[in-house]
Scaffold this motif. Structure first.
Motif, PDB file in Angstrom:
ATOM      1  N   ALA A 580      26.499-145.926 -42.692  1.00 58.29           N
ATOM      2  CA  ALA A 580      25.993-144.614 -42.763  1.00 58.29           C
ATOM      3  C   ALA A 580      25.631-144.051 -44.074  1.00 58.29           C
ATOM      4  CB  ALA A 580      26.787-143.335 -42.101  1.00 58.29           C
ATOM      5  N   ALA A 581      26.341-144.473 -45.190  1.00 53.23           N
ATOM      6  CA  ALA A 581      26.305-143.870 -46.341  1.00 53.23           C
ATOM      7  C   ALA A 581      24.717-144.684 -46.998  1.00 53.23           C
ATOM      8  CB  ALA A 581      27.362-144.297 -47.539  1.00 53.23           C
ATOM      9  N   SER A 582      24.678-146.025 -46.501  1.00 54.03           N
ATOM     10  CA  SER A 582      23.486-146.784 -47.151  1.00 54.03           C
ATOM     11  C   SER A 582      22.105-146.042 -46.564  1.00 54.03           C
ATOM     12  CB  SER A 582      23.520-147.924 -46.836  1.00 54.03           C
ATOM     13  OG  SER A 582      24.431-148.759 -47.579  1.00 54.03           O
ATOM     14  N   LEU A 583      22.402-145.746 -45.180  1.00 53.88           N
ATOM     15  CA  LEU A 583      21.238-144.963 -44.446  1.00 53.88           C
ATOM     16  C   LEU A 583      20.878-143.824 -44.991  1.00 53.88           C
ATOM     17  CD1 LEU A 583      21.964-145.820 -40.584  1.00 53.88           C
ATOM     18  CD2 LEU A 583      20.123-146.409 -41.938  1.00 53.88           C
ATOM     19  N   ALA A 584      21.797-142.987 -45.403  1.00 55.84           N
ATOM     20  CA  ALA A 584      21.650-141.639 -46.335  1.00 55.84           C
ATOM     21  C   ALA A 584      20.840-141.808 -47.558  1.00 55.84           C
ATOM     22  CB  ALA A 584      22.729-140.980 -46.188  1.00 55.84           C
ATOM     23  N   ALA A 585      21.402-142.774 -48.208  1.00 58.47           N
ATOM     24  CA  ALA A 585      20.731-143.084 -49.437  1.00 58.47           C
ATOM     25  C   ALA A 585      19.311-143.444 -49.330  1.00 58.47           C
ATOM     26  CB  ALA A 585      21.356-143.994 -50.469  1.00 58.47           C
ATOM     27  N   ASP A 682      21.215-140.476 -35.730  1.00 61.52           N
ATOM     28  CA  ASP A 682      22.136-140.570 -34.589  1.00 61.52           C
ATOM     29  C   ASP A 682      22.820-142.132 -34.942  1.00 61.52           C
ATOM     30  OD1 ASP A 682      23.800-140.546 -32.683  1.00 61.52           O
ATOM     31  OD2 ASP A 682      22.165-141.137 -31.017  1.00 61.52           O
ATOM     32  N   LYS A 683      23.890-142.047 -35.074  1.00 59.28           N
ATOM     33  CA  LYS A 683      24.880-143.316 -35.186  1.00 59.28           C
ATOM     34  C   LYS A 683      26.273-142.982 -34.380  1.00 59.28           C
ATOM     35  CE  LYS A 683      26.095-146.566 -38.913  1.00 59.28           C
ATOM     36  NZ  LYS A 683      27.075-147.164 -38.056  1.00 59.28           N
ATOM     37  N   PRO A 684      25.909-143.311 -33.064  1.00 59.36           N
ATOM     38  CA  PRO A 684      27.071-143.199 -32.289  1.00 59.36           C
ATOM     39  C   PRO A 684      28.484-143.790 -32.714  1.00 59.36           C
ATOM     40  CG  PRO A 684      24.981-143.870 -31.198  1.00 59.36           C
ATOM     41  CD  PRO A 684      24.869-144.166 -32.459  1.00 59.36           C
ATOM     42  N   GLY A 685      29.501-142.887 -32.356  1.00 55.45           N
ATOM     43  CA  GLY A 685      30.916-143.213 -32.486  1.00 55.45           C
ATOM     44  C   GLY A 685      31.230-143.045 -33.878  1.00 55.45           C
ATOM     45  N   THR A 686      30.501-143.004 -34.902  1.00 57.36           N
ATOM     46  CA  THR A 686      30.827-143.031 -36.372  1.00 57.36           C
ATOM     47  C   THR A 686      31.891-141.992 -36.590  1.00 57.36           C
ATOM     48  OG1 THR A 686      29.921-142.911 -38.460  1.00 57.36           O
ATOM     49  CG2 THR A 686      29.186-141.242 -37.184  1.00 57.36           C
ATOM     50  N   ALA A 687      33.035-142.392 -37.368  1.00 58.99           N
ATOM     51  CA  ALA A 687      33.992-141.553 -37.807  1.00 58.99           C
ATOM     52  C   ALA A 687      33.831-140.320 -38.544  1.00 58.99           C
ATOM     53  CB  ALA A 687      35.202-142.610 -38.203  1.00 58.99           C
ATOM     54  N   GLN A 688      32.721-140.285 -39.243  1.00 55.82           N
ATOM     55  CA  GLN A 688      32.447-139.300 -40.142  1.00 55.82           C
ATOM     56  C   GLN A 688      30.897-139.051 -40.084  1.00 55.82           C
ATOM     57  OE1 GLN A 688      34.041-140.983 -43.780  1.00 55.82           O
ATOM     58  NE2 GLN A 688      35.086-139.188 -44.178  1.00 55.82           N
ATOM     59  N   SER A 689      30.634-137.884 -40.638  1.00 55.67           N
ATOM     60  CA  SER A 689      29.154-137.505 -40.664  1.00 55.67           C
ATOM     61  C   SER A 689      28.827-137.734 -42.135  1.00 55.67           C
ATOM     62  CB  SER A 689      28.788-136.332 -40.248  1.00 55.67           C
ATOM     63  OG  SER A 689      28.885-136.100 -38.983  1.00 55.67           O
ATOM     64  N   VAL A 690      27.723-138.262 -42.550  1.00 56.53           N
ATOM     65  CA  VAL A 690      27.353-138.180 -43.880  1.00 56.53           C
ATOM     66  C   VAL A 690      26.328-137.256 -44.201  1.00 56.53           C
ATOM     67  CG1 VAL A 690      26.311-139.835 -45.865  1.00 56.53           C
ATOM     68  CG2 VAL A 690      27.903-140.817 -44.335  1.00 56.53           C
ATOM     69  N   ILE A 691      26.407-136.370 -44.984  1.00 57.46           N
ATOM     70  CA  ILE A 691      25.319-135.270 -45.302  1.00 57.46           C
ATOM     71  C   ILE A 691      24.478-135.590 -46.670  1.00 57.46           C
ATOM     72  CG2 ILE A 691      24.957-132.877 -45.645  1.00 57.46           C
ATOM     73  CD1 ILE A 691      27.532-132.264 -44.056  1.00 57.46           C
ATOM     74  N   ARG A 692      23.392-135.642 -46.640  1.00 57.57           N
ATOM     75  CA  ARG A 692      22.482-135.597 -47.939  1.00 57.57           C
ATOM     76  C   ARG A 692      21.325-134.751 -48.068  1.00 57.57           C
ATOM     77  NH1 ARG A 692      21.596-140.195 -51.415  1.00 57.57           N
ATOM     78  NH2 ARG A 692      23.548-140.955 -50.578  1.00 57.57           N
ATOM     79  N   LEU A 693      21.615-133.721 -48.919  1.00 54.23           N
ATOM     80  CA  LEU A 693      20.810-132.771 -49.223  1.00 54.23           C
ATOM     81  C   LEU A 693      19.698-133.341 -50.361  1.00 54.23           C
ATOM     82  CD1 LEU A 693      21.095-128.679 -49.359  1.00 54.23           C
ATOM     83  CD2 LEU A 693      20.194-130.123 -51.280  1.00 54.23           C
ATOM     84  N   SER A 694      18.392-133.083 -50.275  1.00 53.13           N
ATOM     85  CA  SER A 694      17.546-133.765 -51.339  1.00 53.13           C
ATOM     86  C   SER A 694      16.384-132.417 -51.799  1.00 53.13           C
ATOM     87  CB  SER A 694      16.801-134.756 -50.799  1.00 53.13           C
ATOM     88  OG  SER A 694      17.536-135.669 -50.363  1.00 53.13           O
ATOM     89  N   GLN A 751      20.069-134.396 -55.408  1.00 49.95           N
ATOM     90  CA  GLN A 751      20.705-134.798 -54.078  1.00 49.95           C
ATOM     91  C   GLN A 751      22.229-134.456 -54.180  1.00 49.95           C
ATOM     92  OE1 GLN A 751      19.174-138.662 -52.260  1.00 49.95           O
ATOM     93  NE2 GLN A 751      19.000-139.300 -54.277  1.00 49.95           N
ATOM     94  N   ALA A 752      22.642-133.910 -53.001  1.00 49.37           N
ATOM     95  CA  ALA A 752      23.921-133.182 -53.013  1.00 49.37           C
ATOM     96  C   ALA A 752      24.374-133.792 -51.541  1.00 49.37           C
ATOM     97  CB  ALA A 752      24.025-131.803 -52.973  1.00 49.37           C
ATOM     98  N   GLY A 753      25.833-133.974 -51.708  1.00 46.68           N
ATOM     99  CA  GLY A 753      26.334-134.447 -50.082  1.00 46.68           C
ATOM    100  C   GLY A 753      27.762-135.226 -50.270  1.00 46.68           C
ATOM    101  N   GLY A 754      28.110-135.684 -49.225  1.00 51.24           N
ATOM    102  CA  GLY A 754      29.172-136.594 -48.946  1.00 51.24           C
ATOM    103  C   GLY A 754      29.447-137.057 -47.547  1.00 51.24           C
ATOM    104  N   ALA A 755      30.745-137.811 -47.419  1.00 54.10           N
ATOM    105  CA  ALA A 755      30.988-137.886 -45.946  1.00 54.10           C
ATOM    106  C   ALA A 755      32.192-136.974 -45.543  1.00 54.10           C
ATOM    107  CB  ALA A 755      31.660-139.388 -45.958  1.00 54.10           C
TER     108      ALA A 755
END
Length: 887
Positions: A580-585, A682-694, A751-755
């Motif tokens: 998820a982090a790579s996708l967000a980046a 959408d990443k079904p079943g992921t344990a966290q959400s990754v937020i990326r504000l740009s 860019q701001a955010g995190g998991a």
């Protein structure tokens, strides 16, 4: 390499103290080890040691607030870590503030429980659970580490459970439980303190005695001795994960730290799976093409150790095929000892790694930490000067012998398969008063020496003779913004191909020659520049330069290597969807700037573009952009300008320009959004959400650069910034939540955010937007915040030049943004000139709060309803940022 001179003494309460003086920079490292790790826990109460690593930063009796707050504002870097056997804390800071660090460390050693309450405990427990989600549950293959540890060390072995602990144990832990744990293990009797750097030893001893002398010693903790794993025979496990490629792990029980066979096993791991010239990489990845990547590691600890081989299966091949091939390579080594050349390459690697570590006085691997490590684990910090000898005396037959002795049938094999979509005495010191700094040490940033070769190649050199090490690199004014519009990833693919063969060397020979001298070439494009960099022992750096020069001037782009790299890159692009982090980046910038824009497209490219790229396009890109007139050779370390120029003329002087260098002028980054928009991937079943504000902001050379840098630091650039204090420290939503800026010549990307925990995804977005709005209006920057941020940035400056590789990074910034050679001398005054009014103004102007792109990578079923309540446009996108539907 010079010996490390130190002094060791022990206080009456049992605290070991080690002092090492190095006044080459006005920096000091305070490094404190507690001889407690997860092996000191018990079943049902796991994770306590790591949990206390977090709690120790929350405040103590005489400093009842964040440990980070007084240190980061004076430019300190600090961290901590927990392993099976120990917990360590370190602070690298200006030497004038040594007393501050000792006051803080002593206060939390002696008086932490005076300030610990249920609320702080609960928040840090949530932070640790977030870390577990981020590092294990939400990371591709992350849970494999826990399963392997459990299987390799069956109960009652105390290495059975993970250092981070089990969630159910953390949930069940009471404040009384952890207080009892602290009283037993966090005492002077169970600790070792090392102070290294710009110190006066007599004054340092006086400060240590003043702050630590009267802390109660505690009972001496009996520590376990070597305890082998009880594993018998072979264990086979299978797990499923949200990954693209299968991965096989094979783990053998091995030997503990300082066992006579430890060096041979470590060198064996390098020979088998470290680098492109290793046996497993050569047989399975390069020649056989049945594995995507391979690695081998020997991990000795106090009680036991293990030897691990990790095999990621290439698409279209089976795990059994890869495992059998790997075991066949091991069998070959058991039957025939390695060559002397192979072993020499491995020893050079070990020596290079050691010298790089010794170049730094502090941190996780510098001299202070190594002195403490040898003191705690061996009772002799003097081993720092002799430990390398154990490795240099290993012979080829020793490698063969340990392979035969340890890599046998007693092992654990874990297969990770892809799944579709399933989830898964008297003290004269007044402790109540924070110490004031002593006289500040003087530091002048180095100004590089410069010379230009007749062919136009610029040469920059900074001499540093403290360690026998040279770091150097080539900065080329060509990056991803020069990609053809229909061919994103062309610069990256071309850069990778430059390493795959020259007129006189094959791809394998290039890798072999670098690895023989203990060096690795780092090569990759940024948006606007491409950097080739490496580091070598002084005696080998001329050879390393000759190798890099050969790649730059005589690359042949061999067709067979191109197709191999294409397959690997396509697989890596697909595997980004696992993380998820790579996708967000990757997707975040595309949503703001446009997926086809120079600053928004993925640097690595897309599946379609990489599939279509031709050798001719790469050769044309190379001929257009790579030449001496838009290239700078940067060198830092144990050499001189005369030597560098002589070697540069010898190896790069015949590099001829291909005509006038192309003009790389990219369209300024801009957003096509007309309103702040939420995007959900959408990443079904992921344990966290990754937020990326740009958001888009101003260019690097804008007059407000220094004000914006200070604003970013206090808003989201450090642990004590507004964003992290809110979402981690106050609410426990995240393990870390930050803001950063990617600077370009004609614009920048904020860019701001995190998991964050899935259950608080919408709340985290709301809090992020609130922080941006408040700093621009209702809660503007205050003078103490600004002063702390400014002081922190300025006092971090000496540490940016501590090692050759760090100095090289600073030179790269000079070149990338065409800054004057004395920039680092003049920058402090520019920061000092920034006023509160300046920072408040740029907080209102630096980004357009009405045109933000906010990406959430998470489980749509769990987060969609909450995101809809934010009343922002909400669009679902795919892994390349293409809009699928409006929600």
């Amino acid at each position: 390499m010079n010996s490390v001179i130190f002094e060791k003494f022990t206080l009456p309460n049992g605290l070991d103290v080690i002092l090492h003086q190095d006044s080459s920079l006005p920096l000091v490292s305070v490094n404190l080890w507690y001889h407690v790790g997860s092996c000191d826990e018990e079943p049902g109460k796991t994770g306590f040691a790591h949990l206390f690593e977090h709690v120790m930063f929350e405040g103590s009796k005489n400093h009842n607030r964040s440990f980070f707050e007084p240190l980061q504002k004076i430019g300190a870097n600090l961290n901590g870590s927990t392993t099976l056997d120990r917990t360590n804390y370190w602070e690298n800071l200006p030497s004038s503030h040594l007393e501050l660090a000792l006051w803080l460390e002593a206060d939390r050693m002696g008086f932490l429980l005076d300030a610990l309450d249920q609320r702080r405990f609960d928040i840090q427990r949530d932070v640790v659970k977030n870390e577990r989600r981020q590092s294990y549950e939400n990371r591709p293959y992350g849970m494999a580490d826990i399963l392997l540890q459990e299987a390799t060390y069956p109960l009652p072995h105390p290495y059975h459970w993970p250092t981070i602990g089990y969630t159910e144990d953390l949930d069940a832990a009471s404040l009384e439980d952890v207080e009892a744990f602290f009283r037993r293990f966090y005492t002077p009797t169970n600790a070792s303190l090392c102070i290294a750097g710009d110190i006066q030893p007599d004054r340092a001893r006086e400060l240590v005695e003043g702050y630590f002398w009267d802390i109660a010693p505690g009972e001496r903790v009996p520590h376990r001795h070597a305890m082998a794993s009880s594993l018998k025979g072979g264990v086979r496990r299978t797990m499923y994960d949200r990954v693209t490629l299968a991965r096989s792990y094979i783990v053998w029980p091995a030997v503990p730290r300082f066992h006579p066979d430890e060096p041979a096993l470590s060198l064996l791991a390098f020979l088998m799976g470290d680098g492109r010239s290793s046996r497993l990489h050569r047989a399975l990845v390069y020649e056989g093409k049945i594995a995507q990547n391979v690695s081998a590691h020997h991990s000795p600890a106090t009680l036991a150790g293990d030897f691990q081989v990790e095999l990621t299966v290439a698409a279209g091949h089976s795990s059994r095929e890869v495992e059998e091939a790997a075991l066949a390579e091991i069998e070959r080594l058991r039957a025939h000892a390695p060559t002397s050349e192979e072993l020499a390459r491995a020893k050079n690697h070990v020596e290079s790694r050691l010298v790089r570590q010794m170049a730094s006085v502090g941190g996780f691997s510098g001299r202070a930490n190594r002195l403490n490590s040898f003191n705690v684990f061996a009772g002799d910090p003097g081993l720092i000067n002799h430990d390398l000898d154990r490795y240099l005396t290993v012979q080829p037959e020793d490698i063969q012998r340990v392979a035969e002795a340890y890599l046998r049938d007693t092992n654990v094999q874990l297969l990770v398969l892809p799944q579709a979509s399933e989830a898964h005495v008297f003290s004269p010191t007044d402790r109540a008063v924070e110490p004031q700094p002593s006289a500040t040490g003087t530091f002048l940033s180095p100004v590089p020496q410069r010379q230009r070769l007749p062919n136009g190649l610029e040469v920059l050199v900074v001499e540093n003779h403290s360690v026998p090490l040279v770091a150097f690199g080539l900065v080329i004014t060509a990056g991803a913004v020069a990609d053809l519009a229909a061919q994103p990833g062309l610069a990256a693919f071309t850069t990778a191909m430059l390493q795959e063969g020259t007129r006189s060397r094959t791809s394998s020979q290039v890798a072999d020659e670098f690895e023989f001298i203990g060096s690795r070439l780092s090569a990759g494009p940024g948006r606007e520049h491409t950097v080739f960099a490496t580091e070598a022992l002084s005696r080998y750096w001329p050879k390393a330069l000759e190798l890099v020069a050969d790649l730059m001037q005589r690359a042949t782009f061999p067709a067979q290597e191109l197709e191999r790299l294409r397959r690997e890159r396509l697989t890596n692009i697909r595997r980004q969807r696992d993380d998820a982090a790579s996708l967000a980046a990757t997707v975040g910038p595309a949503l703001l700037l446009g997926g086809g824009s120079p600053h928004g497209h993925p640097i690595i490219g897309t599946e379609s573009s990489v599939t279509a790229m031709s050798r001719e396009q790469m050769v044309e890109f190379y001929q257009s952009w790579f030449g001496p007139r838009n290239t700078t050779l940067m060198v830092a370390g144990d050499t001189s300008l005369n030597e560098v120029v002589k070697l540069a003329e010898q190896h790069l002087g015949s590099w001829r320009p291909n005509g006038a260098p192309a003009d790389m002028v990219a369209t300024p980054p801009s957003t096509h959004l007309s309103a702040t928009t939420l995007f959900l991937l959408d990443k079904p079943g992921t344990a966290q959400s990754v937020i990326r504000l740009s958001a888009v902001s101003v260019p690097r050379h804008h007059p407000d650069y220094f004000a914006i840098t200070l604003l970013d630091s206090l808003f989201g650039g450090q642990f004590t910034s507004r964003l992290n204090l809110n979402l981690r420290q106050d609410k426990g939503y995240s393990y870390g939540y930050r803001c950063s800026i990617d600077w370009y010549r004609n614009g920048s990307l904020v860019q701001a955010g995190g998991a964050v925990q899935t259950a608080v995804t919408s709340e985290s977005v709301r809090e992020t937007l609130k922080e941006f709005r408040e700093i621009a209006g209702s809660r503007p920057v205050e003078t103490p915040e600004l002063d702390d941020a400014r002081t922190s940035l300025l006092r971090q400056l000496p540490s940016a030049f501590e090692t050759p590789s760090q100095t090289l990074e600073q030179l790269a910034r000079l070149v990338a943004f065409d800054l004057p050679d004395d920039y680092y001398r003049t920058a402090p005054s520019r920061y000092e000139d920034v006023s509160l009014a300046d920072v408040r103004r740029v907080a209102r102007e630096w980004i357009d709060l009405d045109r933000l792109a906010i990406l959430v990578v998470g489980d749509r079923a769990a987060v969609e309803s909450g995101l809809q309540k934010l009343e922002l446009p909400l669009l679902q996108v795919d892994h390349e940022g293409r809009v699928i539907t409006t929600i």
